[in-house]
Write an enzyme that holds these catalytic residues in place. Sequence first.
Site, PDB file in Angstrom:
ATOM      1  N   GLN A  15      -0.684   2.781  -6.044  1.00 16.87           N
ATOM      2  CA  GLN A  15      -2.113   3.102  -5.901  1.00 16.87           C
ATOM      3  C   GLN A  15      -2.937   2.800  -7.140  1.00 16.87           C
ATOM      4  OE1 GLN A  15      -2.407   7.080  -4.352  1.00 16.87           O
ATOM      5  NE2 GLN A  15      -2.624   6.355  -2.259  1.00 16.87           N
ATOM      6  N   ASP A  27      -4.039  -0.795  -7.140  1.00 20.42           N
ATOM      7  CA  ASP A  27      -4.605  -1.292  -5.882  1.00 20.42           C
ATOM      8  C   ASP A  27      -6.058  -1.771  -6.056  1.00 20.42           C
ATOM      9  OD1 ASP A  27      -5.419  -1.765  -3.329  1.00 20.42           O
ATOM     10  OD2 ASP A  27      -4.807   0.178  -2.526  1.00 20.42           O
ATOM     11  N   ARG A  82       0.858  -1.192   0.000  1.00 20.95           N
ATOM     12  CA  ARG A  82       0.000   0.000   0.000  1.00 20.95           C
ATOM     13  C   ARG A  82       0.895   1.243   0.000  1.00 20.95           C
ATOM     14  NH1 ARG A  82      -5.208  -1.780   2.069  1.00 20.95           N
ATOM     15  NH2 ARG A  82      -6.481  -1.663   0.216  1.00 20.95           N
ATOM     16  N   TYR A  85      -2.419  -0.969   8.106  1.00 22.25           N
ATOM     17  CA  TYR A  85      -3.455  -1.957   8.419  1.00 22.25           C
ATOM     18  C   TYR A  85      -3.640  -2.095   9.930  1.00 22.25           C
ATOM     19  CZ  TYR A  85      -3.595  -3.847   3.681  1.00 22.25           C
ATOM     20  OH  TYR A  85      -3.783  -4.021   2.344  1.00 22.25           O
ATOM     21  N   SER A 121      -8.460  -1.790  -2.982  1.00 21.88           N
ATOM     22  CA  SER A 121      -9.121  -0.511  -2.703  1.00 21.88           C
ATOM     23  C   SER A 121     -10.247  -0.215  -3.686  1.00 21.88           C
ATOM     24  CB  SER A 121      -8.115   0.645  -2.756  1.00 21.88           C
ATOM     25  OG  SER A 121      -7.284   0.610  -1.631  1.00 21.88           O
TER      26      SER A 121
HETATM   27  P1  NAD Z   1      -9.018  -3.823   5.701  1.00 23.12           P
HETATM   28  O1  NAD Z   1     -10.032  -4.186   4.683  1.00 23.12           O
HETATM   29  O2  NAD Z   1      -7.928  -4.774   6.014  1.00 23.12           O
HETATM   30  O3  NAD Z   1      -9.779  -3.488   7.090  1.00 23.12           O
HETATM   31  C1  NAD Z   1     -10.898  -2.624   7.118  1.00 23.12           C
HETATM   32  C2  NAD Z   1     -10.859  -1.822   8.415  1.00 23.12           C
HETATM   33  O4  NAD Z   1     -11.162  -2.666   9.543  1.00 23.12           O
HETATM   34  C3  NAD Z   1      -9.501  -1.191   8.728  1.00 23.12           C
HETATM   35  O5  NAD Z   1      -9.655   0.213   8.795  1.00 23.12           O
HETATM   36  C4  NAD Z   1      -9.117  -1.802  10.063  1.00 23.12           C
HETATM   37  O6  NAD Z   1      -8.422  -0.895  10.902  1.00 23.12           O
HETATM   38  C5  NAD Z   1     -10.468  -2.149  10.655  1.00 23.12           C
HETATM   39  N1  NAD Z   1     -10.444  -3.128  11.763  1.00 23.12           N
HETATM   40  C6  NAD Z   1      -9.697  -4.256  11.898  1.00 23.12           C
HETATM   41  N2  NAD Z   1      -9.970  -4.876  13.075  1.00 23.12           N
HETATM   42  C7  NAD Z   1     -10.919  -4.137  13.688  1.00 23.12           C
HETATM   43  C8  NAD Z   1     -11.628  -4.261  14.916  1.00 23.12           C
HETATM   44  N3  NAD Z   1     -11.391  -5.261  15.784  1.00 23.12           N
HETATM   45  N4  NAD Z   1     -12.551  -3.288  15.232  1.00 23.12           N
HETATM   46  C9  NAD Z   1     -12.770  -2.262  14.392  1.00 23.12           C
HETATM   47  N5  NAD Z   1     -12.157  -2.097  13.209  1.00 23.12           N
HETATM   48  C10 NAD Z   1     -11.236  -3.022  12.860  1.00 23.12           C
HETATM   49  O7  NAD Z   1      -8.321  -2.451   5.383  1.00 23.12           O
HETATM   50  P2  NAD Z   1      -8.403  -1.535   4.068  1.00 23.12           P
HETATM   51  O8  NAD Z   1      -9.686  -0.827   4.054  1.00 23.12           O
HETATM   52  O9  NAD Z   1      -8.055  -2.356   2.884  1.00 23.12           O
HETATM   53  O10 NAD Z   1      -7.219  -0.523   4.299  1.00 23.12           O
HETATM   54  C11 NAD Z   1      -6.796  -0.091   5.567  1.00 23.12           C
HETATM   55  C12 NAD Z   1      -5.978   1.174   5.429  1.00 23.12           C
HETATM   56  O11 NAD Z   1      -4.849   0.984   4.567  1.00 23.12           O
HETATM   57  C13 NAD Z   1      -6.690   2.341   4.792  1.00 23.12           C
HETATM   58  O12 NAD Z   1      -7.621   2.975   5.569  1.00 23.12           O
HETATM   59  C14 NAD Z   1      -5.509   3.219   4.448  1.00 23.12           C
HETATM   60  O13 NAD Z   1      -5.061   3.957   5.565  1.00 23.12           O
HETATM   61  C15 NAD Z   1      -4.489   2.227   4.043  1.00 23.12           C
HETATM   62  N6  NAD Z   1      -4.432   2.235   2.564  1.00 23.12           N
HETATM   63  C16 NAD Z   1      -3.366   2.874   1.978  1.00 23.12           C
HETATM   64  C17 NAD Z   1      -3.267   2.920   0.588  1.00 23.12           C
HETATM   65  C18 NAD Z   1      -2.102   3.571  -0.076  1.00 23.12           C
HETATM   66  O14 NAD Z   1      -1.403   4.313   0.532  1.00 23.12           O
HETATM   67  N7  NAD Z   1      -1.880   3.280  -1.338  1.00 23.12           N
HETATM   68  C19 NAD Z   1      -4.247   2.322  -0.195  1.00 23.12           C
HETATM   69  C20 NAD Z   1      -5.320   1.696   0.438  1.00 23.12           C
HETATM   70  C21 NAD Z   1      -5.381   1.659   1.807  1.00 23.12           C
END
Ligand code: NAD
Length: 376
Positions: A127, A130, A122, A227, A133
């Site tokens: 991006q 991705d 990530r 994450y 996402s």
């Molecule tokens: P994911 O699908 O793995 O998880 C979804 C959400 O569930 C996350 O926000 C996580 O913190 C939350 N979660 C996990 N356990 C939990 C619990 N017990 N209670 C409540 N919430 C819980 O994650 P995702 O949506 O694929 O991505 C997470 C983060 O990665 C994004 O928000 C972002 O900050 C980052 N991201 C960065 C890039 C980039 O820089 N290119 C791209 C995509 C995402």
Amino acid sequence: MKVGTPKETEQGERRVAMVPDTVKMLVGAGLEVSVEAGAGAAAFIADDLYQKAGATVATRAGTVLHEADALLKVQAPRESEIAVMRKGAVLISFLQPATQGDTIRSLASHGITAFSLELLPRISRAQSMDALSSQASAAGYKAVLMAADRLGKLFPMMMTAAGTVAPTRVLVMGAGVAGLQAIATARRLGAVVSSYDVRPAVKEEVQSLGATFIELPLETQEGEGGYAREQSEEFLRKQRELIGEHVARSDVVITTAAVPGRHAPLLVTADMVKGMRPGSVIVDLAAETGGNVELTQAGKEIEVNGVAIIGTRNVPSTMPLTTSQLYARNVANLLLHLVKNGVLALDFADEITKAACVTHGGEIINERAKQAAPAA
Ligand code: NAD
């Protein structure tokens, strides 16, 4: 170099990994593109649109699979598909390497160089590739529409001659990519939205979308790469105790919590569902990885004490036109990252190539996949 996309064979999969726009992109980069006849049909993309964009349409899946130097797919290939692929061919698709050990082993033993979209780092440079996402955004949006459609209430506040209608209260658990899109969609429909995530870093993002961020008196820790990390059972128990009253107050609960490569954390117990008002709706976007809700049945919609629990599988596939367009862009960008002057040029010193590659030269080269697929 030949790039191919067969029709997806997984039941219920309507997306396709190549669209006419990406055919043009790849042909423009000096590649030959072939697509199996009917590959885009479930996503409303006819064969002649692929042809007009410069692709060859092959009548048999076997031809595409056997001739391609690079295969672009949505779902992991079946054993019968891997068997006809060329040794040394590149595969780009979702592969779930942490749990699909058999597929990974088979790809390695057939000499396929497989890239798993789940393993893409990530980082800003990745991006445009991705796919987690792009697909999660669409799922977050659709989850809200499914809830709104099922709910016996209106989302927005309305002042009518017959009285004022109070707005729907939506709780979004997990404010990652899907959760943030769910918050934005529910707000656009006029709901009052609150959200909770273990990562305190998302507080500002949640607030900037007009939702309230729920802070629980719990020590939370962020994992690697933005994450969440897997929380202890004790943490999850306390979390459920504290979030219970918020769940009971909500008309709609959308759960999206996940930890990569792990079972989804349990956030909503059967007792918490009993505390909700009849007519409320839960959409569990984590249904496929075990569910955030104790009662969720993956692939089904059930009702418990008047509360609907929706566990639809593969939500992105329900909007195949948009999700295929986004997905196809993601995989074409990754493929072009691996190609120089029209030929494959794998550079394992590159962070993206190294992190996303699962199998190469007959070996499983990703550490996490190795643990999940110990030698037979
Ligand atoms: P994911 O699908 O793995 O998880 C979804 C959400 O569930 C996350 O926000 C996580 O913190 C939350 N979660 C996990 N356990 C939990 C619990 N017990 N209670 C409540 N919430 C819980 O994650 P995702 O949506 O694929 O991505 C997470 C983060 O990665 C994004 O928000 C972002 O900050 C980052 N991201 C960065 C890039 C980039 O820089 N290119 C791209 C995509 C995402």
